[in-house]
Design a protein around this motif. Structure first.
Motif, PDB file in Angstrom:
ATOM      1  N   TYR A   3      62.880  60.331  86.293  1.00 51.16           N
ATOM      2  CA  TYR A   3      61.626  59.633  86.576  1.00 51.16           C
ATOM      3  C   TYR A   3      60.606  59.849  85.453  1.00 51.16           C
ATOM      4  O   TYR A   3      59.837  58.950  85.134  1.00 51.16           O
ATOM      5  N   THR A   4      60.615  61.015  84.849  1.00 54.57           N
ATOM      6  CA  THR A   4      59.734  61.253  83.705  1.00 54.57           C
ATOM      7  C   THR A   4      60.095  60.306  82.563  1.00 54.57           C
ATOM      8  O   THR A   4      59.217  59.682  81.955  1.00 54.57           O
ATOM      9  N   GLU A   5      61.385  60.171  82.287  1.00 58.44           N
ATOM     10  CA  GLU A   5      61.825  59.262  81.234  1.00 58.44           C
ATOM     11  C   GLU A   5      61.458  57.818  81.565  1.00 58.44           C
ATOM     12  O   GLU A   5      61.052  57.054  80.682  1.00 58.44           O
ATOM     13  N   ARG A   6      61.568  57.445  82.830  1.00 60.53           N
ATOM     14  CA  ARG A   6      61.211  56.092  83.245  1.00 60.53           C
ATOM     15  C   ARG A   6      59.708  55.843  83.060  1.00 60.53           C
ATOM     16  O   ARG A   6      59.310  54.791  82.582  1.00 60.53           O
ATOM     17  N   LEU A   7      58.907  56.821  83.460  1.00 61.83           N
ATOM     18  CA  LEU A   7      57.465  56.667  83.298  1.00 61.83           C
ATOM     19  C   LEU A   7      57.100  56.560  81.825  1.00 61.83           C
ATOM     20  O   LEU A   7      56.328  55.685  81.424  1.00 61.83           O
ATOM     21  N   ARG A  38      52.528  65.696  76.337  1.00 68.32           N
ATOM     22  CA  ARG A  38      53.110  66.973  76.761  1.00 68.32           C
ATOM     23  C   ARG A  38      54.332  66.743  77.642  1.00 68.32           C
ATOM     24  O   ARG A  38      55.309  67.491  77.557  1.00 68.32           O
ATOM     25  N   MET A  39      54.291  65.695  78.457  1.00 70.14           N
ATOM     26  CA  MET A  39      55.470  65.361  79.269  1.00 70.14           C
ATOM     27  C   MET A  39      56.641  64.969  78.369  1.00 70.14           C
ATOM     28  O   MET A  39      57.772  65.378  78.611  1.00 70.14           O
ATOM     29  N   ALA A  40      56.361  64.200  77.332  1.00 66.87           N
ATOM     30  CA  ALA A  40      57.406  63.766  76.405  1.00 66.87           C
ATOM     31  C   ALA A  40      58.033  64.952  75.681  1.00 66.87           C
ATOM     32  O   ALA A  40      59.221  64.929  75.361  1.00 66.87           O
ATOM     33  N   VAL A  48      54.622  64.134  92.487  1.00 69.84           N
ATOM     34  CA  VAL A  48      55.031  62.810  92.962  1.00 69.84           C
ATOM     35  C   VAL A  48      53.804  61.937  93.183  1.00 69.84           C
ATOM     36  O   VAL A  48      53.795  60.749  92.847  1.00 69.84           O
ATOM     37  N   ARG A  49      52.753  62.503  93.711  1.00 74.55           N
ATOM     38  CA  ARG A  49      51.512  61.747  93.926  1.00 74.55           C
ATOM     39  C   ARG A  49      50.960  61.220  92.611  1.00 74.55           C
ATOM     40  O   ARG A  49      50.527  60.069  92.518  1.00 74.55           O
ATOM     41  N   ALA A  54      50.206  56.806  88.779  1.00 73.45           N
ATOM     42  CA  ALA A  54      50.421  56.243  87.451  1.00 73.45           C
ATOM     43  C   ALA A  54      51.067  54.861  87.551  1.00 73.45           C
ATOM     44  O   ALA A  54      50.645  53.919  86.879  1.00 73.45           O
ATOM     45  N   LEU A  55      52.077  54.730  88.401  1.00 74.26           N
ATOM     46  CA  LEU A  55      52.733  53.429  88.558  1.00 74.26           C
ATOM     47  C   LEU A  55      51.797  52.398  89.148  1.00 74.26           C
ATOM     48  O   LEU A  55      51.805  51.228  88.742  1.00 74.26           O
ATOM     49  N   ILE A  56      50.978  52.811  90.102  1.00 71.58           N
ATOM     50  CA  ILE A  56      50.011  51.888  90.701  1.00 71.58           C
ATOM     51  C   ILE A  56      49.022  51.417  89.645  1.00 71.58           C
ATOM     52  O   ILE A  56      48.712  50.230  89.560  1.00 71.58           O
ATOM     53  N   TRP A  57      48.532  52.332  88.819  1.00 69.74           N
ATOM     54  CA  TRP A  57      47.588  51.955  87.761  1.00 69.74           C
ATOM     55  C   TRP A  57      48.253  50.992  86.779  1.00 69.74           C
ATOM     56  O   TRP A  57      47.679  49.964  86.423  1.00 69.74           O
TER      57      TRP A  57
END
Length: 82
Positions: A3-7, A38-40, A48-49, A54-57
């Motif tokens: 999911y991190t990679e997808r985001l 930093r996630m990358a 999860v929230r 992030a997806l909603i935005w």
């Protein structure tokens, strides 16, 4: 693909479509311009929230001329937290 990679991938598509930098998107989404970087690098994670927010935005601000990537379900009819 995690999911991190997808985001991170969808943020990359968004940046290419809008001309924004990853840091600018990171600030808009998380109010932290370094969070996505930093996630990358594997130095940070999100809840999860925060992922959902992030997806909603991204969905609410997605350019009309671009197709939403098919590897991630697009949230619809969700109120955006500003």
């Amino acid at each position: 693909m995690t999911y991190t990679e997808r985001l991170l991938a969808i943020v990359q598509v968004y940046c290419a479509a809008t001309g924004m930098t990853r840091e600018q998107v990171s600030y808009q989404v998380f109010r932290d311009q370094r969070r996505l970087g930093r996630m990358a690098e594997g130095e940070a994670s999100i809840t999860v929230r925060s992922f959902d927010s992030a997806l909603i935005w991204l969905s609410a601000n997605w350019p009309a001329t671009e197709q939403w990537p098919d590897y991630l379900h697009r949230p619809v009819d969700v109120e955006v937290a500003q």
